[in-house]
Design an enzyme around this catalytic site. Structure first.
Site, PDB file in Angstrom:
ATOM      1  N   GLY A  54       0.831  -1.199   0.000  1.00  0.00           N
ATOM      2  CA  GLY A  54       0.000   0.000   0.000  1.00  0.00           C
ATOM      3  C   GLY A  54       0.865   1.248   0.000  1.00  0.00           C
ATOM      4  O   GLY A  54       2.036   1.199   0.388  1.00  0.00           O
TER       5      GLY A  54
ATOM      6  N   TYR B 197      -6.638   7.849  -0.795  1.00  0.00           N
ATOM      7  CA  TYR B 197      -6.314   6.682   0.035  1.00  0.00           C
ATOM      8  C   TYR B 197      -7.585   6.138   0.703  1.00  0.00           C
ATOM      9  O   TYR B 197      -7.830   4.918   0.711  1.00  0.00           O
ATOM     10  CB  TYR B 197      -5.297   7.132   1.077  1.00  0.00           C
TER      11      TYR B 197
ATOM     12  N   LYS C 110      -9.243   2.510   0.410  1.00  0.00           N
ATOM     13  CA  LYS C 110      -9.337   1.621   1.585  1.00  0.00           C
ATOM     14  C   LYS C 110     -10.790   1.301   1.938  1.00  0.00           C
ATOM     15  O   LYS C 110     -11.086   0.225   2.476  1.00  0.00           O
ATOM     16  CB  LYS C 110      -8.609   2.249   2.778  1.00  0.00           C
TER      17      LYS C 110
HETATM   18  P1  NAD Z   1       5.230   0.431   4.440  1.00  0.00           P
HETATM   19  O1  NAD Z   1       5.352   1.605   3.521  1.00  0.00           O
HETATM   20  O2  NAD Z   1       6.176   0.307   5.572  1.00  0.00           O
HETATM   21  O3  NAD Z   1       5.247  -0.923   3.592  1.00  0.00           O
HETATM   22  C1  NAD Z   1       4.486  -1.069   2.411  1.00  0.00           C
HETATM   23  C2  NAD Z   1       5.201  -2.053   1.510  1.00  0.00           C
HETATM   24  O4  NAD Z   1       4.443  -2.145   0.287  1.00  0.00           O
HETATM   25  C3  NAD Z   1       6.616  -1.573   1.134  1.00  0.00           C
HETATM   26  O5  NAD Z   1       7.564  -2.595   1.331  1.00  0.00           O
HETATM   27  C4  NAD Z   1       6.474  -1.197  -0.330  1.00  0.00           C
HETATM   28  O6  NAD Z   1       7.668  -1.388  -1.074  1.00  0.00           O
HETATM   29  C5  NAD Z   1       5.365  -2.133  -0.788  1.00  0.00           C
HETATM   30  N1  NAD Z   1       4.740  -1.628  -2.004  1.00  0.00           N
HETATM   31  C6  NAD Z   1       4.242  -0.380  -2.221  1.00  0.00           C
HETATM   32  N2  NAD Z   1       3.830  -0.276  -3.497  1.00  0.00           N
HETATM   33  C7  NAD Z   1       4.069  -1.466  -4.094  1.00  0.00           C
HETATM   34  C8  NAD Z   1       3.869  -1.959  -5.401  1.00  0.00           C
HETATM   35  N3  NAD Z   1       3.352  -1.178  -6.345  1.00  0.00           N
HETATM   36  N4  NAD Z   1       4.200  -3.239  -5.678  1.00  0.00           N
HETATM   37  C9  NAD Z   1       4.730  -4.040  -4.723  1.00  0.00           C
HETATM   38  N5  NAD Z   1       4.966  -3.625  -3.453  1.00  0.00           N
HETATM   39  C10 NAD Z   1       4.634  -2.346  -3.151  1.00  0.00           C
HETATM   40  O7  NAD Z   1       3.701   0.488   4.966  1.00  0.00           O
HETATM   41  P2  NAD Z   1       3.041  -0.217   6.249  1.00  0.00           P
HETATM   42  O8  NAD Z   1       2.839   0.832   7.279  1.00  0.00           O
HETATM   43  O9  NAD Z   1       3.723  -1.460   6.615  1.00  0.00           O
HETATM   44  O10 NAD Z   1       1.580  -0.527   5.651  1.00  0.00           O
HETATM   45  C11 NAD Z   1       1.195  -1.815   5.164  1.00  0.00           C
HETATM   46  C12 NAD Z   1      -0.273  -1.758   4.797  1.00  0.00           C
HETATM   47  O11 NAD Z   1      -1.049  -1.348   5.937  1.00  0.00           O
HETATM   48  C13 NAD Z   1      -0.607  -0.758   3.699  1.00  0.00           C
HETATM   49  O12 NAD Z   1      -1.601  -1.282   2.855  1.00  0.00           O
HETATM   50  C14 NAD Z   1      -1.112   0.438   4.463  1.00  0.00           C
HETATM   51  O13 NAD Z   1      -1.960   1.235   3.685  1.00  0.00           O
HETATM   52  C15 NAD Z   1      -1.834  -0.238   5.614  1.00  0.00           C
HETATM   53  N6  NAD Z   1      -1.975   0.634   6.791  1.00  0.00           N
HETATM   54  C16 NAD Z   1      -0.899   1.038   7.540  1.00  0.00           C
HETATM   55  C17 NAD Z   1      -1.096   1.869   8.659  1.00  0.00           C
HETATM   56  C18 NAD Z   1       0.045   2.334   9.555  1.00  0.00           C
HETATM   57  O14 NAD Z   1      -0.213   3.067  10.522  1.00  0.00           O
HETATM   58  N7  NAD Z   1       1.280   1.964   9.313  1.00  0.00           N
HETATM   59  C19 NAD Z   1      -2.383   2.301   8.984  1.00  0.00           C
HETATM   60  C20 NAD Z   1      -3.446   1.891   8.193  1.00  0.00           C
HETATM   61  C21 NAD Z   1      -3.239   1.049   7.114  1.00  0.00           C
END
Ligand code: NAD
Length: 469
Positions: A312, A375, A379
């Protein structure tokens, strides 16, 4: 970025001093979290107080779960109710002054507004005794299966009650959740109850879960090494939540395919090495990605059991200032990719019977957020997708669910301005941010046979931060 108040909260002297001096400082309670693989006895060595009614249709399943939970079970109620438990004793006099690690109330028999007072009668004397990182759990029947409007109202009332209770006990690091057991799903209650009573659900609070028999039954629902022999695909596995999820699934016995963008292949390889899995370097936004992923799973594993759509991105800007490319990135990576990849895997019959599809949503998609129209649209779209796909795949016993994290301490939240970060942390009932492990626990539970009763649902992992209806 470390949380100063949470660190301070770990020191009992500091806690006492802040309380004595009446200082207006947030003192969140450090949460007790699980380590290692899921354990079959979530309340081993702890005390649980259980209430309900002997004539309840769920008295027997609830008693079975509590008897097997490892807890010292004390029954608040009639002798007839106590007899339902193999290991239960009566609640001793003055128990309200003692400590309880779990309060479990079977409210499934409530039919009238007058019956609702039983909820007060159980929790009122005991809630003060609920210890830090305690668990309050209410079991009910769903409003839409009620015989009368009054019965529906009382069932729905449990939702408001539990959400509010979660706010009251949150500063102790305790959670409160509600499980609606649908008709015919009584034997699927146990897995969901065990998860919610365990330390694995440390950041899950203030929400209802619908346990149904919608997806075809999946066999053994035990927790230990639940994913042995299963193949799992995790997208965005190079870092953050995806990396911890890959390791957590491997810990439960799964063989994990760690997917991330080609430029992150090295990081993904390190994760795959740690969890004994393999790497797939693909940009999920590419039009050829679904076919490439499907072929890879078909050739190397002959199919897949667990698909975690975690990759994401955020591209925040208020709508008037948002470039079309920022809109497209957020929508296509967060929503378009899970839809297209799932469609391809299903069309090629690669998701095995009893499989699990888990998509990452976000509380921003449920509640809306300034500067995140792209976003949040994506979502929220994920939620619509899991609801629709759950019906389509139910006959194969494949469940499709979403996990909606709130404020999780990752590089995303580290990069926030300090005031926004502080507000984000303190807004939740638990008064702190979650850890990637909290989200990974929710995902690994939804990936396991024990979650067979949940499909088409959204599990928030937000510490009760969700504001609004
Ligand atoms: P992060 O940025 O640390 O990790 C996301 C990973 O997705 C990265 O390794 C990135 O390289 C990979 N990625 C992005 N685009 C890509 C693509 N086109 N093809 C392949 N890989 C791709 O983010 P995170 O915080 O670990 O979030 C993980 C998920 O949880 C996401 O979907 C995010 O939207 C969701 N989320 C996170 C939070 C938070 O507070 N961290 C809150 C709500 C939702």
């Amino acid at each position: 970025m470390s949380d100063v108040f949470l660190k301070l909260g770990q020191n009992p002297y500091a806690r006492r001093m802040v309380k004595t001096l009446g200082l207006p400082l947030p003192m969140p309670q450090p949460l007790r979290r699980s380590h290692g693989p899921a354990a079959p006895n979530p309340l081993q060595g702890r005390t649980a107080v259980v209430g309900g009614a002997a004539h309840s249709s769920l008295a027997a399943p609830v008693a079975r779960v509590m008897d097997a939970s490892g807890a010292r079970v004390q029954v608040a109620g009639s002798a007839a109710l106590r007899e339902r438990f193999a290991n239960g004793s009566s609640l001793p006099e003055g128990a309200a002054d003692a400590r309880a690690d779990a309060l479990v109330f079977d409210a499934s028999w409530l039919a009238s507004v007058a019956d609702l007072h039983a909820v007060y009668d159980f929790f009122h004397p005991l809630v003060g005794a609920l210890g830090s990182s305690g668990r309050a759990l209410v079991i009910g029947r769903p409003p839409d299966e009620a015989d009368t409007a009054e019965e529906a109202s009382v069932r729905a009332a449990l939702d408001g009650f539990t959400r509010s209770l979660a706010r009251e006990v949150g500063r102790r690091g305790a959670t409160a959740n509600l499980v609606f057991a649908h008709a015919g799903a009584e034997d699927r209650l146990a897995g969901v109850m065990r998860f919610l009573l365990s330390e694995r659900s440390a950041f899950v609070t203030g929400q209802p879960f619908h346990v149904s028999a919608r997806a075809a039954a999946g066999g053994d629902q035990e927790d230990a090494q639940a994913l042995a022999g299963k193949v799992a695909l995790v997208t965005g596995a190079a870092r953050g939540i995806g990396a911890v999820t890959a390791e957590r699934l491997a810990e439960e016995g799964a063989r994990v395919l760690c997917l991330d963008r080609p430029e992150d292949a090295e990081l993904a390889r390190e994760v795959a090495e740690r969890c004994g899995g393999s790497v797939l370097s693909v940009d999920v936004r590419d039009s050829g990605a679904p076919a490439q992923i499907a072929s890879s799973l078909a050739d190397e594993h002959g199919g897949v059991d667990i698909v975690v759509h975690n990759a994401g991105v955020t591209r925040d800007k208020t709508l008037a200032r948002m470039a079309r490319s920022a809109w497209e990135d957020a929508v296509e990576i967060n929503l378009g990719a899970p839809v297209a990849i799932t469609r391809e895997l299903v069309a090629r019959e690669l998701v095995r019977d009893g499989g699990r599809v888990i998509c990452l949503s976000s509380v921003a998609g449920l509640a809306g957020n300034m500067g995140q129209t792209n976003y949040a649209a994506a979502k929220a779209g994920v939620v619509g997708f899991v609801r629709g796909e759950a019906g389509a795949l139910a006959s194969k016993g494949i469940t499709v669910n979403a996990v909606a994290p709130g404020f999780i301490e990752t590089r995303l939240t580290d990069a926030m301005p300090v005031v926004v970060r502080e507000v984000g942390r303190r807004l939740s009932s638990l008064g702190q941010g979650g850890q990637p492990r909290d989200v990974a626990e929710a995902i690994s539970f939804l990936a396991a046979p024990a979650s067979a009763g949940l499909t088409g649902q959204v599990m928030r992992v937000c510490g009760g931060a969700f504001v609004g209806a």
